[in-house]
Scaffold this motif. Structure first.
Motif, short mmCIF file in Angstrom:
data_model
loop_
_atom_site.label_atom_id
_atom_site.label_comp_id
_atom_site.label_asym_id
_atom_site.label_seq_id
_atom_site.Cartn_x
_atom_site.Cartn_y
_atom_site.Cartn_z
N ALA A 86 12.61 0.88 -0.02
CA ALA A 86 12.21 0.39 -1.34
C ALA A 86 12.96 1.10 -2.46
O ALA A 86 12.69 0.85 -3.64
N GLY A 87 13.89 1.98 -2.12
CA GLY A 87 14.67 2.68 -3.13
C GLY A 87 14.04 3.95 -3.64
O GLY A 87 14.34 4.41 -4.73
N ARG A 88 13.13 4.53 -2.86
CA ARG A 88 12.44 5.78 -3.22
C ARG A 88 11.75 5.67 -4.58
O ARG A 88 12.01 6.46 -5.49
N PRO A 89 10.83 4.70 -4.73
CA PRO A 89 10.20 4.52 -6.04
C PRO A 89 9.36 5.71 -6.44
O PRO A 89 8.71 6.34 -5.61
N GLY A 90 9.41 6.01 -7.73
CA GLY A 90 8.57 7.08 -8.28
C GLY A 90 7.14 6.59 -8.45
O GLY A 90 6.83 5.42 -8.20
N ILE A 91 6.30 7.47 -8.89
CA ILE A 91 4.90 7.12 -9.09
C ILE A 91 4.78 5.92 -10.02
O ILE A 91 3.97 5.02 -9.78
N GLU A 92 5.61 5.86 -11.05
CA GLU A 92 5.55 4.74 -11.99
C GLU A 92 6.02 3.43 -11.36
O GLU A 92 5.78 2.36 -11.91
N GLY A 93 6.64 3.48 -10.20
CA GLY A 93 7.12 2.29 -9.51
C GLY A 93 6.10 1.68 -8.55
O GLY A 93 6.44 0.79 -7.78
N HIS A 94 4.89 2.15 -8.57
CA HIS A 94 3.84 1.64 -7.69
C HIS A 94 2.77 0.93 -8.50
O HIS A 94 2.47 1.32 -9.64
N ARG A 95 2.21 -0.10 -7.91
CA ARG A 95 1.06 -0.77 -8.50
C ARG A 95 -0.04 -0.82 -7.46
O ARG A 95 0.20 -1.14 -6.30
N LEU A 96 -1.23 -0.48 -7.88
CA LEU A 96 -2.39 -0.53 -7.00
C LEU A 96 -3.44 -1.39 -7.68
O LEU A 96 -3.84 -1.11 -8.81
N ARG A 97 -3.83 -2.45 -7.00
CA ARG A 97 -4.86 -3.32 -7.53
C ARG A 97 -6.11 -3.17 -6.68
O ARG A 97 -6.03 -3.15 -5.45
N ILE A 98 -7.24 -3.09 -7.34
CA ILE A 98 -8.52 -2.95 -6.65
C ILE A 98 -9.32 -4.22 -6.92
O ILE A 98 -9.43 -4.67 -8.07
N ALA A 99 -9.86 -4.80 -5.86
CA ALA A 99 -10.66 -6.02 -5.99
C ALA A 99 -11.86 -5.75 -6.90
O ALA A 99 -12.39 -4.64 -6.91
N PRO A 100 -12.31 -6.77 -7.64
CA PRO A 100 -13.44 -6.58 -8.55
C PRO A 100 -14.68 -6.02 -7.87
O PRO A 100 -15.43 -5.26 -8.47
N ASP A 101 -14.88 -6.36 -6.60
CA ASP A 101 -16.06 -5.84 -5.91
C ASP A 101 -15.83 -4.44 -5.35
O ASP A 101 -16.73 -3.85 -4.76
N GLY A 102 -14.61 -3.91 -5.50
CA GLY A 102 -14.30 -2.56 -5.03
C GLY A 102 -14.06 -2.45 -3.55
O GLY A 102 -13.84 -1.37 -3.03
N ARG A 103 -14.09 -3.55 -2.83
CA ARG A 103 -13.97 -3.51 -1.37
C ARG A 103 -12.55 -3.64 -0.86
O ARG A 103 -12.30 -3.35 0.31
N GLY A 104 -11.64 -4.06 -1.67
CA GLY A 104 -10.27 -4.27 -1.19
C GLY A 104 -9.25 -3.73 -2.17
O GLY A 104 -9.50 -3.64 -3.37
N THR A 105 -8.12 -3.34 -1.64
CA THR A 105 -7.03 -2.87 -2.47
C THR A 105 -5.74 -3.56 -2.04
O THR A 105 -5.62 -4.02 -0.89
N HIS A 106 -4.80 -3.62 -2.93
CA HIS A 106 -3.47 -4.14 -2.63
C HIS A 106 -2.47 -3.22 -3.29
O HIS A 106 -2.61 -2.88 -4.47
N HIS A 107 -1.48 -2.82 -2.55
CA HIS A 107 -0.47 -1.90 -3.06
C HIS A 107 0.88 -2.57 -2.97
O HIS A 107 1.20 -3.24 -2.00
N GLU A 108 1.69 -2.38 -4.00
CA GLU A 108 3.08 -2.83 -3.93
C GLU A 108 3.95 -1.80 -4.63
O GLU A 108 3.52 -1.12 -5.57
N ALA A 109 5.17 -1.67 -4.15
CA ALA A 109 6.13 -0.75 -4.73
C ALA A 109 7.32 -1.55 -5.25
O ALA A 109 7.80 -2.45 -4.56
N ARG A 110 7.78 -1.23 -6.44
CA ARG A 110 8.97 -1.86 -6.99
C ARG A 110 10.17 -0.97 -6.70
O ARG A 110 10.05 0.25 -6.65
N ARG A 111 11.30 -1.60 -6.49
CA ARG A 111 12.53 -0.84 -6.23
C ARG A 111 12.85 0.02 -7.46
O ARG A 111 12.65 -0.39 -8.58
N ALA A 112 13.33 1.22 -7.18
CA ALA A 112 13.68 2.15 -8.26
C ALA A 112 14.92 1.67 -8.98
O ALA A 112 15.69 0.89 -8.51
#
Length: 112
Positions: A86-112
């Protein structure tokens, strides 16, 4: 792979791996009898562990022992490969989404 590449000074790598290998902690042990330094990995359920040993002489091969249903070092190695791809993304290159009910998460990394 060097244990320092996944649990050393690269905090971006540690965060990426932590998001991809949930429920696992690590600790360093120095002065171990059969290894100069060892990285320990264990899961929160105390069902799986891995040890990666450095003999104090060379940096190309490391002794790996794993136990339990999760192959923790294999999981960490795969997550590190994904981090590098993924190009060694920094912390700012990550997105973490949490489902409204708090039961699920989705993570994605953007290329640096």
């Amino acid at each position: 792979m060097s244990p320092w590449s996944v649990a050393g000074a690269d905090l971006d790598a540690q965060m990426h791996i932590g998001l991809h290998v949930p429920g696992v902690w690590h600790a360093w042990d120095t002065g171990v009898q059969e290894a100069h330094t060892r990285l320990w990995l264990a899961d929160d359920g105390a069902t799986s562990w891995a040890g990666v040993g450095y003999d104090g002489r060379q940096m190309s091969t490391f002794a790996v022992a794993q136990y339990g249903p999760r192959r923790l070092w294999d999981e960490v190695a795969r997550a590190h490969e994904e981090y590098v791809s993924a190009g060694r993304p920094g912390i700012e290159g990550h997105r973490l989404r949490i489902a409204p009910d708090g039961r699920g998460t989705h993570h994605e990394a953007r290329r640096a």
